[in-house]
Design a protein around this motif. Structure first.
Motif, PDB file in Angstrom:
ATOM      1  N   ILE B  98       0.628  -1.097   0.114  1.00 38.66           N
ATOM      2  CA  ILE B  98      -0.117  -0.150  -0.068  1.00 38.66           C
ATOM      3  C   ILE B  98       0.842   1.295   0.069  1.00 38.66           C
ATOM      4  O   ILE B  98       1.735   1.363   0.782  1.00 38.66           O
ATOM      5  CB  ILE B  98      -0.724  -0.068   1.252  1.00 38.66           C
ATOM      6  CG1 ILE B  98      -1.508  -1.196   1.494  1.00 38.66           C
ATOM      7  CG2 ILE B  98      -1.870   1.266   1.113  1.00 38.66           C
ATOM      8  CD1 ILE B  98      -2.321  -1.310   2.856  1.00 38.66           C
ATOM      9  N   ASP B  99       0.852   1.861  -1.154  1.00 37.65           N
ATOM     10  CA  ASP B  99       1.212   3.332  -0.798  1.00 37.65           C
ATOM     11  C   ASP B  99       0.221   4.567  -0.744  1.00 37.65           C
ATOM     12  O   ASP B  99      -0.851   4.252  -0.732  1.00 37.65           O
ATOM     13  CB  ASP B  99       2.317   3.489  -2.065  1.00 37.65           C
ATOM     14  CG  ASP B  99       1.827   3.434  -3.284  1.00 37.65           C
ATOM     15  OD1 ASP B  99       0.737   3.853  -3.426  1.00 37.65           O
ATOM     16  OD2 ASP B  99       2.452   2.855  -4.099  1.00 37.65           O
ATOM     17  N   GLY B 100       0.644   5.866  -1.003  1.00 38.53           N
ATOM     18  CA  GLY B 100      -0.347   7.151  -0.932  1.00 38.53           C
ATOM     19  C   GLY B 100      -1.289   6.934  -1.906  1.00 38.53           C
ATOM     20  O   GLY B 100      -2.116   7.607  -1.715  1.00 38.53           O
ATOM     21  N   GLU B 101      -0.850   6.099  -3.224  1.00 35.24           N
ATOM     22  CA  GLU B 101      -2.044   6.316  -4.305  1.00 35.24           C
ATOM     23  C   GLU B 101      -2.696   5.017  -4.414  1.00 35.24           C
ATOM     24  O   GLU B 101      -3.881   5.272  -4.756  1.00 35.24           O
ATOM     25  CB  GLU B 101      -1.110   6.537  -5.556  1.00 35.24           C
ATOM     26  CG  GLU B 101      -0.362   7.805  -5.589  1.00 35.24           C
ATOM     27  CD  GLU B 101      -1.689   8.809  -5.726  1.00 35.24           C
ATOM     28  OE1 GLU B 101      -2.300   8.837  -6.540  1.00 35.24           O
ATOM     29  OE2 GLU B 101      -1.300  10.017  -4.778  1.00 35.24           O
ATOM     30  N   ALA B 102      -2.187   3.877  -4.041  1.00 35.38           N
ATOM     31  CA  ALA B 102      -2.897   2.836  -4.452  1.00 35.38           C
ATOM     32  C   ALA B 102      -2.182   1.639  -3.678  1.00 35.38           C
ATOM     33  O   ALA B 102      -1.640   1.509  -3.135  1.00 35.38           O
ATOM     34  CB  ALA B 102      -2.643   2.351  -6.082  1.00 35.38           C
ATOM     35  N   VAL B 103      -3.182   0.504  -3.704  1.00 36.02           N
ATOM     36  CA  VAL B 103      -3.182  -0.733  -3.323  1.00 36.02           C
ATOM     37  C   VAL B 103      -2.611  -1.427  -4.531  1.00 36.02           C
ATOM     38  O   VAL B 103      -3.245  -1.818  -5.511  1.00 36.02           O
ATOM     39  CB  VAL B 103      -4.203  -1.435  -2.539  1.00 36.02           C
ATOM     40  CG1 VAL B 103      -3.808  -2.961  -1.985  1.00 36.02           C
ATOM     41  CG2 VAL B 103      -4.770  -0.517  -1.644  1.00 36.02           C
ATOM     42  N   THR B 104      -1.301  -2.266  -4.406  1.00 32.09           N
ATOM     43  CA  THR B 104      -0.774  -3.191  -5.283  1.00 32.09           C
ATOM     44  C   THR B 104      -0.630  -4.480  -4.963  1.00 32.09           C
ATOM     45  O   THR B 104      -0.144  -4.790  -3.876  1.00 32.09           O
ATOM     46  CB  THR B 104       0.633  -2.558  -6.053  1.00 32.09           C
ATOM     47  OG1 THR B 104       0.380  -1.335  -6.074  1.00 32.09           O
ATOM     48  CG2 THR B 104       0.769  -3.292  -7.205  1.00 32.09           C
ATOM     49  N   VAL B 105      -1.102  -5.474  -5.844  1.00 31.68           N
ATOM     50  CA  VAL B 105      -1.368  -6.792  -5.632  1.00 31.68           C
ATOM     51  C   VAL B 105      -0.299  -7.570  -6.626  1.00 31.68           C
ATOM     52  O   VAL B 105      -0.614  -7.445  -7.677  1.00 31.68           O
ATOM     53  CB  VAL B 105      -2.191  -7.731  -5.308  1.00 31.68           C
ATOM     54  CG1 VAL B 105      -2.136  -8.967  -4.973  1.00 31.68           C
ATOM     55  CG2 VAL B 105      -3.419  -6.890  -4.300  1.00 31.68           C
ATOM     56  N   GLU B 142     -11.368  -8.094  -0.186  1.00 37.49           N
ATOM     57  CA  GLU B 142     -11.715  -7.804  -1.646  1.00 37.49           C
ATOM     58  C   GLU B 142     -11.788  -6.111  -1.881  1.00 37.49           C
ATOM     59  O   GLU B 142     -12.792  -5.647  -0.986  1.00 37.49           O
ATOM     60  CB  GLU B 142     -12.829  -8.542  -2.037  1.00 37.49           C
ATOM     61  CG  GLU B 142     -13.146  -8.504  -3.583  1.00 37.49           C
ATOM     62  CD  GLU B 142     -13.974  -9.368  -3.923  1.00 37.49           C
ATOM     63  OE1 GLU B 142     -14.421  -9.178  -5.252  1.00 37.49           O
ATOM     64  OE2 GLU B 142     -14.564 -10.348  -3.302  1.00 37.49           O
ATOM     65  N   LEU B 143     -11.081  -5.630  -2.423  1.00 42.36           N
ATOM     66  CA  LEU B 143     -11.229  -4.194  -2.815  1.00 42.36           C
ATOM     67  C   LEU B 143     -12.194  -4.097  -3.997  1.00 42.36           C
ATOM     68  O   LEU B 143     -11.941  -4.525  -5.132  1.00 42.36           O
ATOM     69  CB  LEU B 143      -9.810  -3.620  -2.889  1.00 42.36           C
ATOM     70  CG  LEU B 143      -8.928  -3.806  -1.936  1.00 42.36           C
ATOM     71  CD1 LEU B 143      -7.525  -3.438  -2.618  1.00 42.36           C
ATOM     72  CD2 LEU B 143      -9.403  -3.407  -0.786  1.00 42.36           C
ATOM     73  N   ASP B 144     -13.466  -3.484  -3.839  1.00 48.00           N
ATOM     74  CA  ASP B 144     -14.071  -3.134  -4.957  1.00 48.00           C
ATOM     75  C   ASP B 144     -13.647  -1.991  -5.800  1.00 48.00           C
ATOM     76  O   ASP B 144     -13.725  -0.970  -5.089  1.00 48.00           O
ATOM     77  CB  ASP B 144     -15.643  -3.123  -4.318  1.00 48.00           C
ATOM     78  CG  ASP B 144     -16.338  -4.431  -4.026  1.00 48.00           C
ATOM     79  OD1 ASP B 144     -16.183  -5.207  -4.868  1.00 48.00           O
ATOM     80  OD2 ASP B 144     -17.064  -4.265  -3.111  1.00 48.00           O
ATOM     81  N   VAL B 145     -13.559  -2.123  -6.871  1.00 48.09           N
ATOM     82  CA  VAL B 145     -13.011  -1.110  -7.571  1.00 48.09           C
ATOM     83  C   VAL B 145     -14.084  -0.994  -8.981  1.00 48.09           C
ATOM     84  O   VAL B 145     -14.596  -2.059  -9.289  1.00 48.09           O
ATOM     85  CB  VAL B 145     -11.465  -1.136  -8.308  1.00 48.09           C
ATOM     86  CG1 VAL B 145     -11.076  -0.389  -9.269  1.00 48.09           C
ATOM     87  CG2 VAL B 145     -10.562  -1.499  -7.272  1.00 48.09           C
ATOM     88  N   ALA B 146     -14.264   0.468  -9.141  1.00 49.13           N
ATOM     89  CA  ALA B 146     -15.204   0.531 -10.287  1.00 49.13           C
ATOM     90  C   ALA B 146     -14.678  -0.143 -11.439  1.00 49.13           C
ATOM     91  O   ALA B 146     -13.491  -0.142 -12.023  1.00 49.13           O
ATOM     92  CB  ALA B 146     -15.415   2.101 -10.463  1.00 49.13           C
ATOM     93  N   GLY B 147     -15.579  -0.740 -12.270  1.00 49.57           N
ATOM     94  CA  GLY B 147     -15.249  -1.251 -13.578  1.00 49.57           C
ATOM     95  C   GLY B 147     -15.491  -2.919 -13.474  1.00 49.57           C
ATOM     96  O   GLY B 147     -15.554  -3.532 -12.493  1.00 49.57           O
ATOM     97  N   LEU B 154      -7.185 -10.123  -1.939  1.00 50.43           N
ATOM     98  CA  LEU B 154      -6.177 -10.488  -1.087  1.00 50.43           C
ATOM     99  C   LEU B 154      -6.462 -11.778  -0.543  1.00 50.43           C
ATOM    100  O   LEU B 154      -7.446 -11.640   0.509  1.00 50.43           O
ATOM    101  CB  LEU B 154      -5.877  -9.471  -0.079  1.00 50.43           C
ATOM    102  CG  LEU B 154      -5.165  -8.437  -0.716  1.00 50.43           C
ATOM    103  CD1 LEU B 154      -4.947  -6.914   0.293  1.00 50.43           C
ATOM    104  CD2 LEU B 154      -3.714  -8.619  -1.176  1.00 50.43           C
ATOM    105  N   GLU B 155      -6.223 -13.059  -0.814  1.00 55.44           N
ATOM    106  CA  GLU B 155      -6.610 -14.026  -0.337  1.00 55.44           C
ATOM    107  C   GLU B 155      -5.254 -14.897  -0.033  1.00 55.44           C
ATOM    108  O   GLU B 155      -4.358 -14.913  -0.570  1.00 55.44           O
ATOM    109  CB  GLU B 155      -7.166 -15.277  -1.386  1.00 55.44           C
ATOM    110  CG  GLU B 155      -8.453 -14.538  -1.937  1.00 55.44           C
ATOM    111  CD  GLU B 155      -9.128 -15.421  -3.207  1.00 55.44           C
ATOM    112  OE1 GLU B 155      -9.948 -16.151  -2.573  1.00 55.44           O
ATOM    113  OE2 GLU B 155      -8.282 -15.606  -4.039  1.00 55.44           O
TER     114      GLU B 155
END
Lengths: 169, 483
Positions: B98-105, B142-147, B154-155
């Motif tokens: 996690i950074d200031g802009e986004a969560v990256t997996v 689960e991060l719900d993202v538009a689209g 994250l499992e």
């Protein structure tokens, strides 16, 4: 290539007091008529098929198809002429329909996608269709019957404005 | 697990998932393979013990005929070992940050995939605990993202870590500075909705499907008995009744464990008995709210609240759950809940009340003109709209009362429709377009000049409201808000 000079479609249905409507190419009528005739042809073919099994049903079906096709042909011209669009400062407004008229305003900042498509008949006549999509499925808006150059220019202009005013959901 | 909540995931470093992840993700598949093998080998064992004639034909026979059983067993064991090692490497390779802009997996060894959820596009964070995962204390985030299909999963994480991760993600998404975020924040939540057993059962019993089943039974049995087909009646109605009771029981059970809580980071929705889920919906992510009252619920004063949200379109396991944010709520609960869903309406209690049960000019609603009664002889009295506090309220329905609320900042585009009958009566239909969902936002029967004025107003104010809207960084102070 510039957009065609605004021509005001005949006053019918809703316009919310907006003026300066652009009309789509009258060649769209040919596309529409082709579509209507093709649909009529398919309907008549089905009617003939049914007629082999049951002549009465075949005649009824064929007749119904013929009547519907005639009505659609008669109002095709008015329907094409009812389509109008305006590019305003912050949004694009589209109107269409005579019996059921519809007026939609799509803010540039909300556009997610601008699409140019060409059907086979439209391509022969040098026409294209512009489609705007927002995050709402219901607001998908299409402007048919644009000359290809106009469609391309409109697309570029819309994308540019959408970029300028991009907002979140 | 650190004692002080929060902060663990805010360091911007890559973190690993729960060690039981390979088992939970692949374990069930492995179990299935073993069971299948067992089921197939059973007959073989029987044949071995009792010396039945060899039927021949399957691969195991071929192997035993050529005295290759030992090698076959070795191969199977080898495949198993390789599988486990691969799972282990896959687990090692799955990390998130996690950074200031986004969560990256990122995950995958040969085919590395990276998925990013931008913080300001996150529509909700769900923590779910499927039964198996729950047994080992793991949870899925689960991060719900538009689209469509843009969700980031994250499992699995340990339950505590999942809660902490969600807190951190929401805190960052809220626009608070990291320095502030590192202080333990109050997690105080106010429960808004908790459905008691009586209401859970009652709401299901008083629904249209129940009514249909009762009617079919009440009419079906006497009719079938009268024609002398009573045994057949029992046979044909039995499955129907069993199915109806099952469905009713499941719904009741779900509603029993359903709760909505208000927190500074939006509402939390908890549900489920064996497999549980808990979902956080940050403010400004709700695009439309519909409050409706089926006729049968009117004596009890119950309402159902549904919402439209971005990013929840495809592939949901529990479509039922997302259809309504409050499956059954009392009037007081609705009035308490709605301001949390549409922040602008905090001070509009009287307006909301008028929207729920009022008619005509109540609380400055603009009603449908009297001539509209030709189109909707009953509902025209209830039909009306009101624009207030950054939201548009569309009221309607006579037998089935409903009120639809659309925040102006969430309107994507606006449409005005008019059919031939409407043209004759001088009325029109307005439809603010919002993201797809169970709520349909359209209202007919509006006096034409007023409808046109509303169209223009929503068009202009919708754009103004959107540019002034800061709810995607809801906790940021004004200076911190991004330009």
């Amino acid at each position: 290539m510039t957009l065609e000079a605004p021509r005001r479609p005949r006053r019918r249905g809703l316009d919310a007091g907006i003026s300066g409507w652009h009309r789509v190419s009258s060649r769209l009528l040919a596309v529409e008529v082709t579509g209507i005739l093709l649909a009529g042809l398919v309907g008549v073919a089905v009617g003939v098929g049914v007629g082999f099994a049951n002549p009465t049903a075949g005649w009824v079906l064929g007749g119904a198809v013929a009547v519907v096709t005639m009505i659609r042909l008669v109002i095709a011209r008015a329907r094409v002429r009812s389509i109008g669009y305006v590019l305003r400062d912050d949004d694009l407004v589209l109107r269409r329909g005579i019996l059921y008229s519809r007026l939609v305003a799509v803010p540039y900042g909300r556009m997610q996608l601008v699409d140019v498509t060409r059907g086979p008949v439209a391509r022969l006549l040098g026409l294209a269709e512009l489609r705007l999509v927002t995050a709402a499925a219901t607001s998908a808006v299409t402007i048919p019957g644009l000359p290809e150059a106009v469609a391309a220019e409109l697309r570029d202009r819309l994308i540019e404005r959408a970029e300028e005013r991009r907002v979140g959901l | 697990m650190p004692a002080a909540p929060g902060g663990q995931y805010l360091d911007g470093a890559w973190h690993r998932l729960h060690p039981a992840t390979p088992l939970l993700r692949g374990g069930i598949g492995l179990l299935a393979v073993l069971l299948w093998l067992g089921a197939n080998l059973r007959e073989r064992l029987v044949a071995l013990v009792f010396g039945l004639p060899d039927s021949g034909g399957d691969p195991l026979d071929a192997l035993s005929r050529h005295h290759l059983l030992g090698i076959g067993a070795l191969i199977v064991a080898g495949v198993l070992v390789v599988g486990i090692v691969l799972f282990w490497f896959a687990w090692r390779a799955s990390t998130f940050r996690i950074d200031g802009e986004a969560v990256t997996v990122r995950h995958g060894i040969l085919l590395r995939t990276t998925r990013t959820a931008k913080l300001d596009r996150i529509q909700g964070v769900t923590i779910s605990r499927p039964l198996f995962a729950r047994l080992v204390g793991a949870a899925r985030v689960e991060l719900d993202v538009a689209g469509h299909d843009a969700n980031v999963r994250l499992e699995y994480l340990s339950s505590g870590a999942a809660e902490e991760l969600r807190r951190d993600v929401l805190r960052l998404a809220s626009g608070q500075r990291q320095a502030v975020a590192e202080q333990p924040a109050a997690e105080a939540g106010v429960p808004i909705l908790a459905i008691g057993p009586g209401r859970a059962l009652g709401s299901v019993l008083l629904s249209e499907p129940t009514l249909i089943v009762v009617l079919v039974t009440a009419i079906g049995i006497p009719v079938l008995t009268a024609v002398g087909a009573a045994p057949a009646a029992g046979i044909s109605l039995g499955p129907l009744l069993i199915a109806a009771v099952t469905v009713a029981a499941r719904r009741t059970a779900r509603n029993l464990r359903y709760s909505v809580t208000a927190t500074p980071d939006g509402v939390r929705i908890g549900a489920g008995i064996l497999s549980t889920s808990n979902e956080a919906v940050p403010p400004g992510r709700i695009h439309a709210v519909r409050i409706e009252q089926p006729l049968l619920w009117r004596p009890a004063g119950w309402w159902r609240v549904s919402v439209n949200r971005a990013g929840r379109i495809g592939g949901r396991r529990n479509a039922e759950l997302e259809r309504s944010i409050a499956p059954v709520a009392s009037r007081e609960e609705v009035l308490a809940l709605v301001p949390h869903l549409v922040p602008g309406l905090a001070a509009a209690g009287a307006v909301l009340a008028a929207g729920l049960t009022g008619r005509g000019h109540d609380e400055d609603f603009v009603p449908a003109p009297r001539r509209a009664r030709w189109l909707r002889p009953l509902a025209w009295r209830r039909t009306g709209f009101l624009v207030t506090d950054g939201a548009v309220l569309l009221r309607g329905g006579f037998l089935r009362r409903h009120l639809t609320i659309v925040p102006e900042a969430r309107i994507q585009s606006v449409a005005l429709h008019q059919g031939p009958a409407e043209r004759l009566l001088g009325v029109a239909t307005i439809e603010p377009h919002v993201v797809h969902g169970p709520v349909r936002t359209r209202l007919g029967l509006i006096d034409e000049p007023r409808a046109v004025a509303l169209f223009v107003q929503l068009d202009v104010e919708g754009q103004q409201a959107r540019s002034a809207d800061t709810s995607h960084r809801w906790a940021a102070s004004v200076e911190e808000a991004p330009a």
